[in-house]
Design an enzyme around this catalytic site. Structure first.
Site, PDB file in Angstrom:
ATOM      1  N   ASP A  47      -7.360  -1.255   5.319  1.00  0.00           N
ATOM      2  CA  ASP A  47      -8.319  -1.635   6.361  1.00  0.00           C
ATOM      3  C   ASP A  47      -9.683  -0.983   6.149  1.00  0.00           C
ATOM      4  O   ASP A  47     -10.711  -1.654   6.101  1.00  0.00           O
ATOM      5  CB  ASP A  47      -7.796  -1.242   7.757  1.00  0.00           C
ATOM      6  CG  ASP A  47      -6.462  -1.882   8.082  1.00  0.00           C
ATOM      7  OD1 ASP A  47      -5.966  -2.672   7.259  1.00  0.00           O
ATOM      8  OD2 ASP A  47      -5.920  -1.581   9.154  1.00  0.00           O
TER       9      ASP A  47
ATOM     10  N   ALA B 122      -6.629  -8.738  16.796  1.00  0.00           N
ATOM     11  CA  ALA B 122      -6.304 -10.036  16.201  1.00  0.00           C
ATOM     12  C   ALA B 122      -5.846  -9.881  14.750  1.00  0.00           C
ATOM     13  O   ALA B 122      -5.779 -10.848  14.003  1.00  0.00           O
ATOM     14  CB  ALA B 122      -7.506 -10.966  16.281  1.00  0.00           C
TER      15      ALA B 122
ATOM     16  N   ASP C 177       0.811  -1.233   0.000  1.00  0.00           N
ATOM     17  CA  ASP C 177       0.000   0.000   0.000  1.00  0.00           C
ATOM     18  C   ASP C 177       0.840   1.277   0.000  1.00  0.00           C
ATOM     19  O   ASP C 177       0.647   2.139  -0.848  1.00  0.00           O
ATOM     20  CB  ASP C 177      -1.069  -0.002   1.114  1.00  0.00           C
ATOM     21  CG  ASP C 177      -0.541  -0.253   2.515  1.00  0.00           C
ATOM     22  OD1 ASP C 177       0.683  -0.431   2.669  1.00  0.00           O
ATOM     23  OD2 ASP C 177      -1.355  -0.273   3.454  1.00  0.00           O
TER      24      ASP C 177
HETATM   25  P1  ADP Z   1      -7.214  -4.474  15.245  1.00  0.00           P
HETATM   26  O1  ADP Z   1      -7.618  -3.323  14.388  1.00  0.00           O
HETATM   27  O2  ADP Z   1      -6.247  -5.384  14.553  1.00  0.00           O
HETATM   28  O3  ADP Z   1      -8.340  -5.229  15.834  1.00  0.00           O
HETATM   29  P2  ADP Z   1      -6.193  -2.328  16.835  1.00  0.00           P
HETATM   30  O4  ADP Z   1      -5.269  -2.260  18.006  1.00  0.00           O
HETATM   31  O5  ADP Z   1      -5.898  -1.496  15.650  1.00  0.00           O
HETATM   32  O6  ADP Z   1      -6.359  -3.863  16.457  1.00  0.00           O
HETATM   33  O7  ADP Z   1      -7.659  -1.918  17.322  1.00  0.00           O
HETATM   34  C1  ADP Z   1      -8.218  -2.512  18.466  1.00  0.00           C
HETATM   35  C2  ADP Z   1      -8.841  -1.426  19.337  1.00  0.00           C
HETATM   36  O8  ADP Z   1     -10.082  -0.983  18.726  1.00  0.00           O
HETATM   37  C3  ADP Z   1      -9.242  -1.918  20.699  1.00  0.00           C
HETATM   38  O9  ADP Z   1      -8.157  -1.856  21.598  1.00  0.00           O
HETATM   39  C4  ADP Z   1     -10.353  -0.933  21.062  1.00  0.00           C
HETATM   40  O10 ADP Z   1      -9.798   0.273  21.532  1.00  0.00           O
HETATM   41  C5  ADP Z   1     -11.027  -0.663  19.730  1.00  0.00           C
HETATM   42  N1  ADP Z   1     -12.203  -1.536  19.553  1.00  0.00           N
HETATM   43  C6  ADP Z   1     -12.329  -2.590  18.747  1.00  0.00           C
HETATM   44  N2  ADP Z   1     -13.566  -3.149  18.867  1.00  0.00           N
HETATM   45  C7  ADP Z   1     -14.222  -2.429  19.782  1.00  0.00           C
HETATM   46  C8  ADP Z   1     -15.518  -2.485  20.378  1.00  0.00           C
HETATM   47  N3  ADP Z   1     -16.395  -3.411  20.025  1.00  0.00           N
HETATM   48  N4  ADP Z   1     -15.823  -1.563  21.300  1.00  0.00           N
HETATM   49  C9  ADP Z   1     -14.941  -0.632  21.666  1.00  0.00           C
HETATM   50  N5  ADP Z   1     -13.717  -0.517  21.148  1.00  0.00           N
HETATM   51  C10 ADP Z   1     -13.342  -1.387  20.232  1.00  0.00           C
HETATM   52 MG    MG Z   2      -6.323  -1.792  13.647  1.00  0.00          MG
END
Ligand code: ADP
Ligand code: MG
Length: 379
Positions: free
Chosen positions: A172, A123, A35
């Site tokens: 993303d 994840a 990207d």
């Molecule tokens: P990924 O995008 O790979 O899942 P990231 O660290 O970029 O990992 O994003 C994860 C973060 O997004 C979490 O730590 C949280 O702050 C936020 N997040 C994800 N899902 C939720 C949810 N259902 N409610 C609140 N916050 C969320």
């Molecule tokens: Mg992320």
């Protein structure tokens, strides 16, 4: 999930929500570190995501609730303020509020907000893009303003880049925004330009998340980015996408062995994305699978963004019946492996792969079986 969301919103705020939205997570199908080099990438929106419910509250307050933290965070209307600790998840919807004016759109005033999810966070499936896009659609619903899909995608990316502070590319949010059931999303990152590509029927995605992460992952990501930018400069192009295999060989003497291998990975990976689009159109899943595994080997030997754990999963998967191909998905240096399989690969086969991993590393990877699902939408 929608009923559960309404019930939960009503329990927390004492009334029903006005608007409900949902946005999916995503898998990087193929196109590793392409990207920021101006290349192309194929992703899949998955059939898991984040749901958001909102209602205006006629108060000078915005309340945010998520089962993720179990708390309600109350903030005054006006300038979004980045939160730390337990409330830091609100930086994703707040980042969207902060981004709206940059696109000529209004941020809603007082509202009550609730997020719910069936997508594991952290994840490598981009729950962050999912919550950003679901929030953006919810806030547009509150103000009654409209924005096209590409703008919604850019609002999410803006929130992540500028408010949360993660320098992610367009993959993303682009895939979460443009996803379609049984399709992949093709992104030409230079436009950006988005297209959907049909996925041959009978294919399945399996994710094996190792929960491992290199201690220096941010620095290593930045180092790869810099190596690519420097190699492009040495080859006399502004982005590696403008160089092909011939140009790389012609400039080889000017590059260190390491820069050469980094650039070779990116240039060949961009070519693999094109070949994958062609193989998908021809319905040649064997060829698609070979390209996926070739992408992993290139990460392993040329770009060096794989790990022993990810290699073990790819080695085990590619020796398992029903697997077309497997590769690390996302930035690398830990994280998850994706396998493309036929319908014969099942929970039992997946458990055997997990057992092989456990035998070596003592811990089990999380196993997720997913299909390509629809992109962000107001429900
Ligand atoms: P990924 O995008 O790979 O899942 P990231 O660290 O970029 O990992 O994003 C994860 C973060 O997004 C979490 O730590 C949280 O702050 C936020 N997040 C994800 N899902 C939720 C949810 N259902 N409610 C609140 N916050 C969320
Ligand atoms: Mg992320």
């Amino acid at each position: 999930m929608k009923d559960q969301l309404i019930a939960s919103f009503t329990a927390v705020y004492g009334r029903a929500p006005e608007i409900i939205t949902r946005a999916p997570g995503r898998i990087e199908f193929i196109g590793n570190h392409t990207d920021y080099n101006g290349g192309t990438v194929l992703g899949a929106a998955v059939d898991r995501g984040v749901w958001v419910a909102v209602a205006a509250n006629a108060e000078p307050r915005r309340r945010f609730h998520s089962a993720y933290s179990g708390e309600t965070v109350e903030l005054p209307v006006g300038e979004p303020k980045a939160q730390e600790g337990k409330a830091s998840w609100t930086n994703y919807p707040q980042g969207v509020l902060a981004a709206l004016p940059a696109f000529g759109l209004k941020a809603p005033q007082g509202f009550d907000y609730l997020a719910m999810s069936d997508l594991p966070a952290g994840a490598g499936l981009s729950s962050s893009a999912a919550i950003e896009l679901a929030s953006a659609l919810a806030f547009l619903g509150l103000t009654g303003e409209t924005a096209d899909r590409e703008t919604v995608v850019k609002i999410g990316k803006h929130a992540e880049n500028h408010f949360v502070g993660v320098p992610c590319g367009i993959l993303d949010q682009g895939v979460s925004g443009f996803g379609r059931a049984d399709h992949l999303v093709f992104i030409d990152c230079r436009g950006p330009r988005f297209e959907t590509v049909p996925m041959p029927t009978g294919t399945h995605f399996w994710i094996f998340n190792t929960h491992t992460k290199h201690a220096l992952v941010d620095g290593m990501y930045a180092a790869r980015n810099k190596a690519c930018v420097d190699a492009a400069k040495t080859l006399g192009v502004s982005l590696l996408v403008e160089a092909d295999a011939d140009a790389l060989e012609a400039g080889r003497a000017k590059l260190s062995d390491e820069s050469y291998r980094r650039a070779k990975h990116v240039i060949e990976e961009i070519a693999r994305v094109e070949s994958t689009v062609e193989a998908l159109a021809a319905g040649d899943l064997k060829a698609v699978g070979s390209l996926l595994t070739a992408s992993h080997r290139s990460s392993q030997y040329l770009f060096e963004n794989s790990t022993e754990e990810l290699d073990l999963l790819v080695d085990t998967l590619t020796a398992t019946p029903g697997v077309y191909g497997a590769r690390l998905t996302g930035g690398g240096f830990g994280g998850a492996v994706m396998a493309l399989t036929d319908g014969g690969f099942n929970d039992e086969t997946a458990a055997k792969v997990a057992a092989a991993y456990r035998a070596k590393y003592g811990a089990s990877p999380d196993v997720l079986h997913m299909r390509a699902g629809d992109g962000a939408a107001v429900l």
